[in-house]
Structures are given as structure tokens and as C-alpha cells.
Design an enzyme around this catalytic site. Structure first.
Site, PDB file in Angstrom:
ATOM      1  NE  ARG A  52      55.406 -55.792  65.532  1.00 35.56           N
ATOM      2  CZ  ARG A  52      55.785 -56.509  64.493  1.00 35.56           C
ATOM      3  NH1 ARG A  52      56.276 -55.926  63.439  1.00 35.56           N
ATOM      4  NH2 ARG A  52      55.642 -57.822  64.492  1.00 35.56           N
ATOM      5  CB  THR A  53      54.859 -54.740  72.445  1.00 31.10           C
ATOM      6  OG1 THR A  53      53.844 -54.767  71.458  1.00 31.10           O
ATOM      7  CG2 THR A  53      54.345 -54.042  73.682  1.00 31.10           C
ATOM      8  CE  LYS A  82      62.437 -74.643  86.567  1.00 33.20           C
ATOM      9  NZ  LYS A  82      63.448 -73.584  86.507  1.00 33.20           N
ATOM     10  NE  ARG A 103      51.958 -58.577  74.240  1.00 29.90           N
ATOM     11  CZ  ARG A 103      51.598 -58.217  73.008  1.00 29.90           C
ATOM     12  NH1 ARG A 103      51.455 -59.127  72.060  1.00 29.90           N
ATOM     13  NH2 ARG A 103      51.382 -56.964  72.717  1.00 29.90           N
ATOM     14  CG  HIS A 131      48.133 -53.711  73.274  1.00 29.51           C
ATOM     15  ND1 HIS A 131      49.070 -53.247  74.174  1.00 29.51           N
ATOM     16  CD2 HIS A 131      48.827 -54.013  72.140  1.00 29.51           C
ATOM     17  CE1 HIS A 131      50.255 -53.258  73.595  1.00 29.51           C
ATOM     18  NE2 HIS A 131      50.136 -53.716  72.371  1.00 29.51           N
TER      19      HIS A 131
END
Lengths: 313, 313, 313
Positions: A52-53, A82, A103, A131
């Protein structure tokens, strides 16, 4: 343009003049599409998926004429296999793009990224942290829906302990005057003391409740959030069910929707589950349901934010 | 432009005038690139991955000058953890984009999406339901290859029970005249009764066979599909092997390729596995092999479809 | 333009005139953005995820005005379930795009893809094979940093047995004169005999060492690579630790960084783990640290490569 913002990491960074500028710019940009960000590239660096974001930022960038390169797989960079550090990753990715949206699971990671990035960094959620673009779209929506950002009563409902949306919004509301916040949650999901201390410092009056029905009729804004049962411990879950047995309510349904004033608005950062349970007919037509307009507002305010950060950097 | 199509959910929605319009438009758009969809955004909402179909839509959108935002991870929206309904998801995503392409595991989900979306919805496969853009590109290819959509003989071969491609195509062929369909499959993978009833209602003559070699020489079009052994039950698999032991054939190989008439064409929705087993040399040069041209046609017809839906909405 | 290159599969394909052309073109394209690839589409077909390489190609394409369609999920095409051959996949994908970038687990797969593709194919890593665009950006960086591609001393350090980056670079260095290579690795991770034979044939002098500290002061270029402990067998890992106990060094740290000459440069294909362990302050300011400039150079040289391949095809 207002004073320069290099990165957008936490909602407290927003000043009245930046907020004012972004609101006006978002209104202007609403019709779209535009070419203000033509030739510009946005990198989306998601260490946990949030479709969504991600889609909201991607389509915001597209509507501004820019392009983007995304990963929801950024965990790969820092995996045990890694082992690249966040510091290295951000230094690499900031070579490719004109702005980076990050994020990450860890609180504070967006701040680390901002320190090393040569291009603007936008925090799209850092663990239990913030957020801030959600908070920005929330106040943009409140202002559009009730016509003011001062002198209103807001109930914030649900899991206030872990919800970073509520944290970011509470911090941002600290900037305004005459706001009364009522936090509505079971005792075990109450808002953190850091937020309370912040509100005290900013002279924002607040109280705590454990039954939504008691407070609905007084509210201008009812800000619902998911109860996030999936993140509860065994004990919290039991506790929660005890509340429900006692008839305490933390949801909006056809049973209590009539308590919502006609000039009040229900917001939700979405996705929602059963904390809002209304017929689709009502959701589509009743003006008190503001959360789908809120989603759309997110697009326009992110367009304005990307424009401001990229074109002034 | 023909009559307006708001969404494209099932192949039966196509009328002769829409088909005619799309075929001509696809031919016009073939050279590309274009700017007809400049500033427009396509959302691809895939609840199960299908890289091929996704890439076809994405590159179709690009060739029209538009952009897109995709997820193959849409399951996340409706997971046990977050639990958002399809209804909510489509209402959110349709705020971001000018058109939504949806692929979902549940039959009927595209229809639900279409009902709530403010922008056109295209069904890119809904479980055992339909895959109507595949059927559209199939008839576009048949028309290009044999020069007509009436009066031809077609064999549909493989797993006719579960293959939604065959379902969508059979429904679409019901619109035309003089078509004779031969369904070729083992007994346990036969075409469903709903399709048969539909064909009877539309006066399309059909028969069923269990050996491809018997029917090849009569056919204008041989429409191969994957046998999908991976979806068979233990019993079906055993059954299938019994057929093979009896020498029944459901594949095209060098053994029976010579039975295909020179003016006939082999189609396949791809991906194919061992139901077609021919040397690369043959596949690259023999005009009877139409399935790679069919893939390319998919691009052009999707360009035409996106243009029609978005620019008339 | 130099002689035509249809595909870019291995670094040996680069001739002096192509290298010269690409270096100049990369310098020209550096300012960006451009429109040289407007209307062109790049397909990224990754059978294993590599976000860094993917983002580099995607943003290179964007900066040239083109678009792209990507999958990191290409394994799906050839999974046990669906079973499509690489040959079929490339024939499908090359219908959609003007160029295909492929990363695959199998050595030689890019060559197979190139054979069947109607559009240029770029190898972005084929198992233990090559990663030729990395080698190209490496020599572009060396030339920018020390002003020449002949007459220099380079140490290649780390896992030389499995690292395809080192393989591609060694093959490419075979094109130039007066180069002395020192391979620095524990015995069990030495460079392959095929590379040694190639260097002998091309009159490139080389030697092997097992302690970095001995060679640092003589070097113009120190090319570090990850030790890739995660790919070591139990025995190799033990062996490796034995070396470390003996005080042999395969890493750059504050302990030996002062041994690096002021006009020398440290390169690394990234991601790096503990084989380079320097303070961020040093990495940001010391001119001997070239690996973040190397990343950025990768963007420009890939822009030049895409332009050359697509616009001459």
C-alpha cells in the site's frame, strides 16, 4: 517555499509554514498529471513489504512525471548471508536516485540513512518509531474534513502501544492549539509515557478511556487503528477478550455508528479488519466515513512532499 | 468507438463491434511507441505471481506512454495477519491508478473488484474462472493467421477441466458462426458441462475425442494447453498414464507434426512443457507454429484494450 | 560508433574501440537525464534476486528516458511446477522489450539466451561464469582514478575461486599492456587455471600471494572482494581460520590502511562485509577509497552500454 527540509524522518520536523506550504501545494497538484519531477528518480528501499505505502509513493512519483526503482526485498542487503550494513546500502542507493524512501524494522534506521545519504530520505516507517508521511496525510485530511487544525476533539482508538501511526500523529498534533485527545484502548495497549510527556510539554490536553461508546458523541474526529491481535502476547490477548466480555467497545459497528455526530469524521490509516464493521453501502455514501478520501489525500500530499524535497535539494 | 465497456471481466462481454474495433486498433498500435496513455497509471494487483502476464500488461502500458505500479504480493493485503478484504483493497488501489489489472485465486473476484472500483478493472485470471484477455488475443491471432473468425475447425487439447484459458476461449467462440470445436482430452480432464450447455445454446457444434492424432488432419487451428500434471490427483495421474500406455496422444511431437495441414496453425497460451516437443529449428521457421506470434499479438491487443478502457472512462 | 555488438555476454567481447567509445559516451551521459532511449523498454529477467544490480540497470534506463519491466522471480518460469525452458522464456520476453538483462544461476545461460533473442541480451551474472558489466565499470573506474589502463599493478584479493567478478575483470585486463596482477587469497580460494592460462596467452604477468600486507605498498589498485564465508565448505572455513591464526591478512582495516600509497585506490564490487573495516569518516573523505565512486560509475557506463546496444540494434 518555506525553510528547507533536507530529509523527512519524524513528524516533529514539520513547522507551521512547511505544513501550510504542503497543504496548498497538495491542493494545486490534485488534478495531475504533472511534469515537475520529470527526469527524477525515486528509490524505494523497503526492508519489509508494504504494498500500500509503496504503491502510494510510486503513483505519487508517476503523477509528478518522475520514475522510481523499488525493492521490497531490501532485507537481502543485510541478510546473514551477504551482511551489508544499512550505512553501505544507503550510500549505494543514494547514488542511483534523487530521493530515497526507506521502510525498515529498526527504530532509528531512517535517521541513520538520512545522515549518510547525499539525497533526501523519507521515512516510510521505522519499526516502533514513526511513519511521518501518514501523520502528514492525517492532518491534511482532518483540515479538509472539518476545516481547521486547531480547537477540535479527537479520539485515538485501538492499539496505542505499538501503533507508530498514532505516535507520529500525536507528535504532530503537539504543534497545534486547542486540541483535546482521548486515547481509547484496553489498559494493556495504552499510549506510551514518552508521548504523554511530550503532550504535557506542549500543553495538549489528553485523557484515557477504555470504552469507545462513552466518548463517541463528543468527538470531531474518531481515529481508528487496527487492534493488531496478531502482535499480542498470549496474556494481552486474554486481557483483551476479558474487556470484550465486560462489554467494552473498541470498534465502530452498526450498533454505535449512530452515536457519531453528523459533522464528525471517522479516519483510519488502513488496512482495517474488524475494528470497523459497517455495510459497504454506508461506507460508500455516508459523509462521516472519511478513510477512503484519506487514502486519496495521501497521494496528493506525497506528491507535494516529493516535489518539495527533490526540487529544493 | 464502439459501445462503452466499463470493465473487462469475462470474454462474453465482447460484442462483434468491440472485437472489430480492438482488432483494428491493435493493428494501428503495432508499430509503437505511442503517447495515448501519457500521464495515466495502471495498477497491477496480482494475488498470485504470473510474471508473463504481468510483463505483457506492463510493457503494453509502457508502449502506450503510460506507467504502472505492480504487486505480485497482493496476498499480503488479505493475509491472516492483516486481513484486509478484497473490497477494501480495490477501493484503495483504485484511488491510485486509472485502471486496475487483477489476478486472484478465487473465481468471481474480478467481478467483485469491478463492482467497487471507480476505475476500469481488467480480469487477468480469477482461479478456475476466466482469463478473458488471453481469449481476446487468441481470436486476434486466429483471425490474423487464417484470415477469418467464422467457418473454421478448432481442436482444443489438454486439461480442459481446469484450464481457464480454454473456458474463456470457448465462451468467446460462441459469438461466431460455422465453428466446429473438437475437445481432445483424457476422460478425466474433459471440458465442463457449463461450457457444453453454453455452446449448445449458441449453436456451436462440438465433439469430444481422446486421441489427438485422429483429429489433427481435419483442423484449421490446434489449440494446445498444458496438461498440468502438477494439479492432478493421484488417481487422475494414474488414469493419464493408462491413456499414454494405450498409445493415445495429447501432444505434438516430430511423430505427428507432419499430420498438421500446411495452412493450419498451432496455438498455445504458454508456458508449454512437454505437450509440444519440436526442434527449435522447426519452431523458429515453420509457419504452422504460431504461438510466439500469439505472444506478440497479446502485447498489441492489450495496448488496444488499455487504450479503450482508460480513454473512454 | 565502433563495430557492432549484438549482445554483451562476456567481457572478452570488448575491443579497444568499443571500450574507448563507451568511456567517452559514459562521460557525456553523466550529467543526465536524457531522452536517447525514450519509448524503449528494458526487460530484467533475474532468476536470482540482486537488488543492487537490478536497481543500477533500472535507474540507468530511467536516466536515458526509457522504461523497464522487471522480475526477480524468473525462477517461476522454469520451476518444477510449470517447467518452461529458458529458450521459451527468452523468446517470449524478447517480444516485449527492446533489450533483455538476464541473471541466471547456470553458467552459459546468457549465451543460450543471446542465441534465441531477437533483441540484445546483457549478461548480469551467470552462475560461476561472468558478470561483464561489472568488469566494464571496474576498468572505467580504474581509468578515471589513475588515468590509464596500461602499466599498472593490481592486487585482486579474496575468494578468487568462486568470484565471477574477478574472473570477468581478469579476462578484460588481458586486453591491455604492462599490467601486473597479484592474486591474494588463501590457497583453497585461488584463481582458476583457466584464467591463468588465458593470462599467459595474453602475456599478462601475474603472481600469487597469501598475505595482503606484503603486497599493498607496491599496488596502484587494490581490488577487494568478499570472502564469501557463507559459500565455503566446512574444510575451507577451517582452512581459512588457520590462515587468520597465522596472521595472514586478507582485509583492509585501520591496521594496514596506512600501507596504501597516496596515489593508489581501493576498489570493491560491493556489497562488502568485514574484508574492509574502516571508519565511515575515512570512507567518506579519503581519496584512496574509490568504491562508492565505482558504484556511481556503474550507472553511467550502463547508460552508455544500453544506449549502444539498443540504438544500434
Amino acid at each position: 517555499m518555506p525553510e528547507k527540509l533536507n530529509h523527512f524522518v519524524e513528524s516533529q520536523q514539520l513547522t507551521p509554514s512547511i505544513i501550510d506550504y504542503l497543504f496548498k501545494r497538495a491542493d494545486e497538484l490534485r488534478p495531475g498529471p504533472h511534469t515537475y519531477l520529470q527526469g527524477k528518480i525515486l528509490a524505494l528501499l523497503f526492508y519489509e513489504p508494504s504494498t500500500r505505502t509503496r504503491m502510494s509513493f510510486e503513483t505519487a512519483m508517476s503523477r509528478m512525471g518522475g520514475t522510481y526503482s523499488s525493492t521490497e526485498n531490501a532485507e537481502e542487503f543485510s541478510s546473514a548471508v551477504k551482511g551489508e550494513s544499512l550505512e553501505d546500502t544507503i550510500r549505494v542507493v543514494s547514488k542511483y536516485a534523487n530521493c530515497v524512501v526507506i521502510r525498515h524494522k529498526e527504530e532509528g534506521s531512517a535517521a541513520i540513512a538520512a545522515e549518510l545519504s547525499k539525497v533526501p530520505v523519507i521515512n516510510a516507517g521505522d519499526g516502533k518509531g514513526q511513519h511521518p508521511t501518514q501523520a502528514l496525510l492525517d492532518i491534511y485530511t482532518i483540515n479538509k474534513e472539518i476545516g481547521r487544525l486547531n480547537d477540535f476533539k479527537i479520539a485515538m482508538v485501538g492499539d496505542l502501544k505499538k501503533g507508530r501511526t498514532v505516535r507520529s500523529l500525536a507528535y504532530l498534533l503537539g504543534k497545534f492549539k486547542g486540541i483535546e485527545i482521548t486515547f481509547v484502548s484496553p489498559e494493556h495497549l495504552r499510549i506510551g509515557n514518552d508521548i504523554k510527556a511530550y503532550l504535557v510539554r506542549h500543553n495538549i490536553s489528553f485523557s484515557e478511556e477504555d470504552d469507545l461508546n462513552k466518548v463517541i458523541p463528543k468527538m470531531d474526529i474518531i481515529y481508528m487503528t487496527r487492534t493488531q491481535k496478531e502482535r499480542m502476547s498470549e496474556e494481552e490477548r486474554k486481557n483483551h477478550e476479558d474487556y470484550e466480555k465486560k462489554g467494552k467497545v473498541f470498534a465502530i459497528t452498526t450498533d454505535n455508528f449512530n452515536l457519531v455526530r453528523n459533522d464528525a469524521r471517522i479516519l483510519h490509516p488502513l488496512p482495517k479488519v474488524d475494528e470497523i464493521n459497517l455495510p459497504i453501502e454506508t461506507e460508500e455514501k455516508d459523509p462521516r466515513i472519511a478513510y477512503f478520501r484519506q487514502v486519496e489525500n495521501g497521494l496528493y500530499i506525497r506528491m507535494a512532499l516529493l516535489d518539495m524535497l527533490i526540487n529544493s535539494s
